[in-house]
Write a protein that holds these residues in place. Sequence first.
Motif, short mmCIF file in Angstrom:
data_model
loop_
_atom_site.label_atom_id
_atom_site.label_comp_id
_atom_site.label_asym_id
_atom_site.label_seq_id
_atom_site.Cartn_x
_atom_site.Cartn_y
_atom_site.Cartn_z
N UNK A 162 38.47 36.87 29.15
CA UNK A 162 37.12 37.44 29.24
C UNK A 162 37.13 38.94 29.45
N UNK A 163 38.27 39.48 29.93
CA UNK A 163 38.38 40.92 30.12
C UNK A 163 38.42 41.67 28.79
N UNK A 164 38.64 40.95 27.70
CA UNK A 164 38.68 41.56 26.37
C UNK A 164 37.34 41.46 25.66
N UNK A 165 36.38 40.78 26.28
CA UNK A 165 35.07 40.59 25.67
C UNK A 165 34.08 41.66 26.15
N UNK A 166 32.79 41.46 25.80
CA UNK A 166 31.76 42.39 26.26
C UNK A 166 31.31 42.09 27.67
N UNK A 167 31.69 40.92 28.19
CA UNK A 167 31.23 40.46 29.51
C UNK A 167 29.70 40.49 29.52
N UNK A 168 29.10 41.33 30.37
CA UNK A 168 27.63 41.37 30.42
C UNK A 168 27.04 42.66 29.85
N UNK B 221 25.67 46.51 24.97
CA UNK B 221 25.99 47.28 23.76
C UNK B 221 27.49 47.28 23.52
N UNK B 222 27.89 46.79 22.35
CA UNK B 222 29.30 46.85 21.95
C UNK B 222 29.45 47.42 20.54
N UNK B 223 28.35 47.57 19.83
CA UNK B 223 28.38 48.16 18.49
C UNK B 223 28.62 49.66 18.60
N UNK B 224 29.60 50.17 17.86
CA UNK B 224 29.97 51.58 17.95
C UNK B 224 28.81 52.48 17.58
N UNK B 225 28.10 52.17 16.50
CA UNK B 225 26.98 53.00 16.06
C UNK B 225 25.89 53.06 17.11
N UNK B 226 25.53 51.90 17.67
CA UNK B 226 24.49 51.86 18.71
C UNK B 226 24.95 52.59 19.96
N UNK B 227 26.23 52.46 20.29
CA UNK B 227 26.80 53.16 21.45
C UNK B 227 26.63 54.67 21.28
N UNK C 227 34.36 45.19 21.54
CA UNK C 227 34.71 44.00 22.32
C UNK C 227 35.07 42.88 21.37
N UNK C 228 35.79 41.90 21.89
CA UNK C 228 36.16 40.72 21.11
C UNK C 228 35.28 39.55 21.52
N UNK C 229 35.07 38.61 20.60
CA UNK C 229 34.36 37.40 21.01
C UNK C 229 35.31 36.50 21.80
N UNK C 230 34.78 35.47 22.39
CA UNK C 230 35.58 34.63 23.29
C UNK C 230 36.80 34.02 22.63
#
Length: 460
Positions: free
Chosen positions: A178-184, A187-193, A143-146
């Motif tokens: 906002x559609x390009x962000x993590x919204x709510x 988890x957005x980190x690839x490793x954690x995902x 995801x991207x930040x705002x």
Amino acid sequence: MIQRVFFKKKKKKLTMSCLKFSILVLCLHVSCSGALDYRKDPVLTIRQEDSMLPMISPTAAPKPFLPLLAPSPLAPFTNITVPKISGQCMLNFTASESLMSMTAIDCWSVFAPLLANVICCPQLEATITILIGQSSKYTNVLALNGTAAKYCLSDIKQILVSQGANDTLAQICSVRSTDLTDASCPIIDVTEFEETVDTSKLVAACEKIDPVKECCAQTCQNAILEAATRIASKTSDLLSTDGGHAVLPDHISRVNDCKNIVLRWLASKFNPSNAKEVLRGLSNCKINKVCPLVFPNMKHVALGCGDEISNQTACCTAMDSYVSHLQKQSFITNLQALDCAASLGMKLRKSNITKDVYSLCHISLKDFSLQVGSQASGCLLPSLPSDAIFESSGVSFLCDLNDNIPAPWPTSSQGAASTCSKGVKIPALPAAASAERGNYNDVVMLSLLVAFAMALLMFM
């Protein structure tokens, strides 16, 4: 004038006669750059001799005709301009150059609002998902930040517009930064995902989908939902106060946001072309389930067709007038036409119109889609994912003009017939609904040649 034919003689009977039309578009408003207003009536006309047009009735077997084509009108308007990008977006547009070009064609200029629901917006959404997914291979985030999202959405728009796309694309498709962000999604980190989700199961379910079977079996969709629910629960489990049984008010919204994260991860595992096929196939399952048309007030139809239809002429005049408003909204697929016919039929029944006015007034499925040509032939798009094509002669896309399937009148409790129910009989669908994507053996390409210079887009 030279006649060009886009079909070959075959032993099989043509189930779809798709013809190359020359469409003249002219903005009669002060500005031609604004978005098309659905409340006004775009009139698409064919540039050809009236004597070449056969009479087509709702019940007669249609015969294809050969249009007389004008010279290519697009040559002066196909020069790609240099986009003014921010330099603040880290997405790799070069790696997805062909994808961006295809999106610009699918969302080309004045056609974007007309193709928005079926072709343009699904392609734009897939492109954004793929761009972020591919970049995650280097950034390790999905995801991207705002701030970055605002720059990147602006850059995407600039690049597409420079290649001919509509300049109000974000508004047409309701795309926000906002559609390009993590919204709510937590988890957005690839490793954690990848530590949280059964990635091998996810890839196996989605790496190759059948665009017809997937809509019924939902193999990939279920795998995406499972993965999204799993990563969304990272927050829900922590906040739950009764052993995990309570569902937070925003849990469903969070799961939906996490679905976007899952799709981006999937897009990072496939090349852009394969990722696009998967994403467009999934979006088409949603598209074909819903009628996108807006039904205006039907009091005039209720008056004309009420009292057990005492006056058939008055009833059909009212129905024709009502349907003509639906025909000015957008192109729809053949399966969407089924949904629209069922939805309108149920509304008519609620207005105490119980007799089958579809049969009485010869209403067919193609009457629910945008009409093209002086003969007002309804254009039904194929139910499988498709793209517009840019060629020297213009912008073209698959369109069924001669499929005169009568609109089915719903029973008292029946909505649209499900194409997944084996026991339900529905009208025969065009060959485009077969399971083989791109295998349109009996289809001829309809080329809508848009004359941007001499063009005619009339608003009534």
